[in-house]
Design an enzyme around this catalytic site. Structure first.
Site: not given
Ligand code: UDP
Length: 327
Positions: A36-37, A122, A154, A158
């Protein structure tokens, strides 16, 4: 591969969903490698796993090829959760949103192909855009707004992720499973990036005005993160899952005004419910989705999955969690 013997590589492993997924995987005896960043994820979501013999966490980005290659070389399944999240963040940082979603997924698919991992991607119910056929089913047409409105960037990013994932499946035979999440809620979700449930509960507990955007007639179906995690793990393990997209969400509809009223009642708060115009909450010309209901027939047919917790139970859990945070 049988349960208890698999290695999962989670991108976005310190996010809200990543932390619940980690918990469930470790409980099943499997191993978790997570990166995770910490852009929207938080160390608070992983500290309780640190030191667990089956958990390894590294603060790294999905564009960090060395780490990605190392983790993928040890993994059977990659669950790609790292993405720009929250409508507020998406509207305020449109470049970061599109680049993270598109380039990130490209990196994940390439590394998965080299290491022959199954990949779960996801995606989001945002891809249904302004569709007016209810409930939303995976094979429905989608209707996005104009490219001048950041929100739809967005959704489009996706969609590219889904197209690319399905293309890797079709062309290279990679096991790819995109899934579309609908308003997932539960303990540990932060309201910082706009999500309505933690925001309303924190406002109610703090005695602040509850901010209903628009006229509050927009409707959503919320689903408990633990139910969502059960569906994700089912898809991760099912031999017939790859090559199709799956909706994952609850089917109990509630308007945002009703949600605000329920939160006030359940927290016994003195907060007032106030209406905030969309232009003030997000940006001028912002378009919301009036209604968003999933058709979950496909995931039910494959896994027999249905959400177990209703909205009242979830809200009650989130209220207890938020009370614990402030005490
Ligand atoms: N919302 C609201 N007040 C808030 C935050 C969100 O009324 O403080 C509304 C938002 O406009 C949307 C719904 O609640 O209609 C769900 O918002 P969220 O960002 O949680 O998820 P979305 O469905 O927009 O992805």
């Amino acid at each position: 591969m049988v349960d208890g013997n698999r290695t999962f590589f989670l991108t976005g492993g310190a996010g809200f969903i990543g932390s619940h997924l980690t918990e469930a995987i470790l409980a099943g005896g499997d191993r978790v490698l997570a990166i995770d960043n910490l852009a929207t994820g938080s160390m608070d979501n992983v500290t309780h796993f640190l030191g667990h013999p089956n958990h390894r966490f590294e603060q790294a980005s999905i564009t960090d090829r060395g780490v990605m290659e190392q983790m993928a070389s040890e993994a059977d399944v990659i669950v790609h959760l790292a993405a720009a999240v929250g409508v507020k963040l998406i509207v305020e940082h449109p470049v970061q949103t599109i680049e993270t979603n598109v380039m990130g997924t490209e990196e994940v698919l390439r590394v998965a192909l080299r290491n022959k991992c199954r990949v779960l991607i996801a995606s989001t119910s945002e891809v249904y855009g302004k569709g007016s056929k209810f409930p939303f089913a995976e094979e429905d047409d989608v209707l996005l707004g104009a490219t001048s409105k950041s929100r739809w960037g967005y959704a489009a990013s996706k969609m590219v992720d889904e197209f690319l994932g399905l293309a890797y499946w079709r062309e290279f035979g990679l096991d790819v499973v995109p899934f579309r999440l609908f308003n997932t809620i539960g303990p540990r979700q932060t309201g910082q990036y706009g999500m309505v449930v933690p925001r309303f509960i924190r406002q109610a507990l703090g005695g602040e005005p509850i901010t209903v955007y628009g006229d509050g007639s927009q409707r959503r179906c919320f689903c408990d993160v633990r139910d969502v995690v059960t569906a994700i793990l089912g898809l991760a393990g099912h031999p017939d899952a790859p090559g199709r997209v799956y909706n994952i969400g609850g089917t109990e509809e509630v308007s945002i005004q009703e949600l605000a009223e329920r939160v006030v009642e359940m927290t016994e708060s003195d907060s007032q419910i106030t209406k905030v115009p969309y232009s003030e909450a997000y940006a001028p010309g912002f378009e919301d989705m009036e209604r968003r209901v999933p058709d979950t027939g496909r995931v039910h047919e494959l896994l027999g999955w249905k959400p177990k917790r209703d909205l009242r139970e979830i809200l009650s859990d989130v209220i207890s969690y938020e009370r614990g945070r402030i005490s």
